[in-house]
Design a protein around this motif. Structure first.
Motif, PDB file in Angstrom:
ATOM      1  N   TYR A 165       0.824  -1.409   0.078  1.00  0.00           N
ATOM      2  CA  TYR A 165      -0.337  -0.062   0.280  1.00  0.00           C
ATOM      3  C   TYR A 165       1.627   1.251   0.241  1.00  0.00           C
ATOM      4  O   TYR A 165       1.586   1.277   1.175  1.00  0.00           O
ATOM      5  N   HIS A 169      -4.795   4.910   4.069  1.00  0.00           N
ATOM      6  CA  HIS A 169      -6.586   4.449   4.174  1.00  0.00           C
ATOM      7  C   HIS A 169      -6.427   3.056   4.309  1.00  0.00           C
ATOM      8  O   HIS A 169      -7.430   2.053   5.058  1.00  0.00           O
ATOM      9  N   ALA A 170      -6.053   2.496   2.566  1.00  0.00           N
ATOM     10  CA  ALA A 170      -6.439   1.090   2.174  1.00  0.00           C
ATOM     11  C   ALA A 170      -5.741   0.365   3.132  1.00  0.00           C
ATOM     12  O   ALA A 170      -5.639  -0.163   4.151  1.00  0.00           O
ATOM     13  N   ALA A 172      -5.154   1.067   6.596  1.00  0.00           N
ATOM     14  CA  ALA A 172      -5.892   0.881   7.938  1.00  0.00           C
ATOM     15  C   ALA A 172      -6.153   0.046   7.714  1.00  0.00           C
ATOM     16  O   ALA A 172      -7.390  -0.363   8.753  1.00  0.00           O
ATOM     17  N   ARG A 173      -7.460   0.327   6.635  1.00  0.00           N
ATOM     18  CA  ARG A 173      -8.866  -1.028   6.469  1.00  0.00           C
ATOM     19  C   ARG A 173      -8.875  -2.281   5.782  1.00  0.00           C
ATOM     20  O   ARG A 173      -9.627  -2.529   6.944  1.00  0.00           O
ATOM     21  N   TYR A 174      -7.634  -2.495   5.251  1.00  0.00           N
ATOM     22  CA  TYR A 174      -7.017  -3.901   4.722  1.00  0.00           C
ATOM     23  C   TYR A 174      -6.083  -4.518   5.564  1.00  0.00           C
ATOM     24  O   TYR A 174      -6.059  -5.721   5.351  1.00  0.00           O
ATOM     25  N   ALA A 176      -4.901  -2.808   8.559  1.00  0.00           N
ATOM     26  CA  ALA A 176      -4.777  -2.403  10.350  1.00  0.00           C
ATOM     27  C   ALA A 176      -3.628  -1.822  10.875  1.00  0.00           C
ATOM     28  O   ALA A 176      -3.325  -2.052  11.636  1.00  0.00           O
ATOM     29  N   PRO A 178      -2.006   1.519  10.050  1.00  0.00           N
ATOM     30  CA  PRO A 178      -2.386   2.731   8.528  1.00  0.00           C
ATOM     31  C   PRO A 178      -0.176   3.270   7.959  1.00  0.00           C
ATOM     32  O   PRO A 178      -0.528   4.652   7.865  1.00  0.00           O
ATOM     33  N   PHE A 256     -15.883  -6.830   2.642  1.00  0.00           N
ATOM     34  CA  PHE A 256     -15.654  -5.585   1.764  1.00  0.00           C
ATOM     35  C   PHE A 256     -15.997  -5.290   0.558  1.00  0.00           C
ATOM     36  O   PHE A 256     -14.774  -5.887  -0.526  1.00  0.00           O
TER      37      PHE A 256
END
Ligand code: SF4
Length: 306
Positions: A165, A169-170, A172-174, A176, A178, A256
């Motif tokens: 990444y 944001h990605a 963090a979302r996928y 955890a 960030p 998701f």
């Protein structure tokens, strides 16, 4: 890096979860003992690691159980999150490496070893003392600390990190995590400092250097284009990359909706076009749209923009 003491709170990886691994596993699932799910001659890695002949050689892969990154779409979740495997001593791990060498492996490919860095380091020192002469591959998520990586200097020949990444944001979302873009780019700079750009022997097998894996997510949500730009700007466009199009929804991806499908040929082609515009000329690409999840179909050991 200070010596690993499983009786003390663990801060080996960026999670710094503080688990006292002599008593309880950490967020990565690891306790004090090395845990391995599988060791085998693997023919599905990039040709510079596995060789191009499925009947000989292969990459001597050792898959470690557990993982600190724990992506929601992990394709190896039985091992990385389910912790499938068996506990081993350092001496057992040395024996595994030497057995793979005897079996004809082209290298020793340590898959997701980061949460066992101190123990693996110990095993590498011992294995080399006992005759291990193959290139050692550190195949990781890049979610690692520079201090931990520094402890491997002189023991690892080929770093094979993901750069998953560039979008916090990605991450963090996928996963955890960030802080992944910052931690992974620092880690990859340290890897590059240790081993430099990827070099090959006269039959095309990797001998030393850095090969960065880039998995394109649906809608390019991990921002692989930014990862390529960062690599070109920081390490140069002669850095070797492996652009992977084998994403498919696994583990918890159904929760998701935006990643609950495979990557499309068009999404992959757009990132590849960006890579070619940046002038990358050394690495690997994949066919997209086939069932290539575990048998990557890399086209050439050296691709060149048309
Ligand atoms: S390696 Fe595991 S136990 Fe140690 S800090 Fe990271 S997640 Fe926690």
């Amino acid at each position: 890096m200070s010596a690993f003491d499983p009786g003390q709170p663990c801060a080996l990886c960026p999670r710094a979860c503080g688990a006292v691994r002599a008593k309880n596993p950490g967020l990565c699932g690891a306790d004090a003992q090395i845990r391995v799910a599988l060791a085998q001659l693997h023919h599905g890695e990039e040709p510079c690691l596995s060789g191009s002949d499925a009947d000989t050689g292969g990459s001597g892969t050792i898959f470690f159980s557990g993982c600190a990154l724990r992506c929601v779409y992990c394709q190896n979740h039985d091992i990385s999150i389910g912790n499938m495997g068996h506990s081993l001593s350092v001496e057992d791990l040395v024996a595994l490496m030497l057995e793979l060498q005897l079996a004809g492996a082209y290298n020793i490919n340590l898959v997701t070893p980061s949460h066992f860095t101190p123990q693996v380091r110990q095993a590498l020192v011992l294995a080399k003392e006992h005759g291990l002469g193959l290139p050692v591959v550190w195949n990781s998520s890049a979610y690692e600390t520079v201090d931990a990586l520094k402890s491997l200097e002189g023991l690892v020949d080929i770093y094979l990190p993901d750069l998953r990444y560039m979008d916090a944001h990605a991450a963090a979302r996928y996963s955890a995590a960030p802080d992944y873009p910052r931690m992974a780019t620092h880690a990859i700079c340290e890897m590059h400092r240790q081993v430099g750009q990827l070099t090959f022997d006269d039959v095309g097998l990797a001998r030393r250097g850095l090969l960065i894996r880039l998995l394109v997510l649906p809608q390019n949500l991990g921002r692989t284009d930014l990862a390529l730009t960062w690599i070109a700007d920081t390490l140069g466009a002669d850095a070797a990359v492996s652009l992977m199009g084998q994403y498919y929804p696994a583990h918890r991806a159904a929760e998701f909706p935006e990643i609950n499908r495979s990557v499309t040929p068009g999404e992959y082609a757009a990132v590849r076009a960006h890579m070619e515009e940046l002038g990358f000329a050394r690495g690997f690409v994949q066919d997209v749209g086939s069932s290539s999840a575990f048998t990557p179909d890399f086209r050439t050991p050296d691709f060149r923009p048309e």
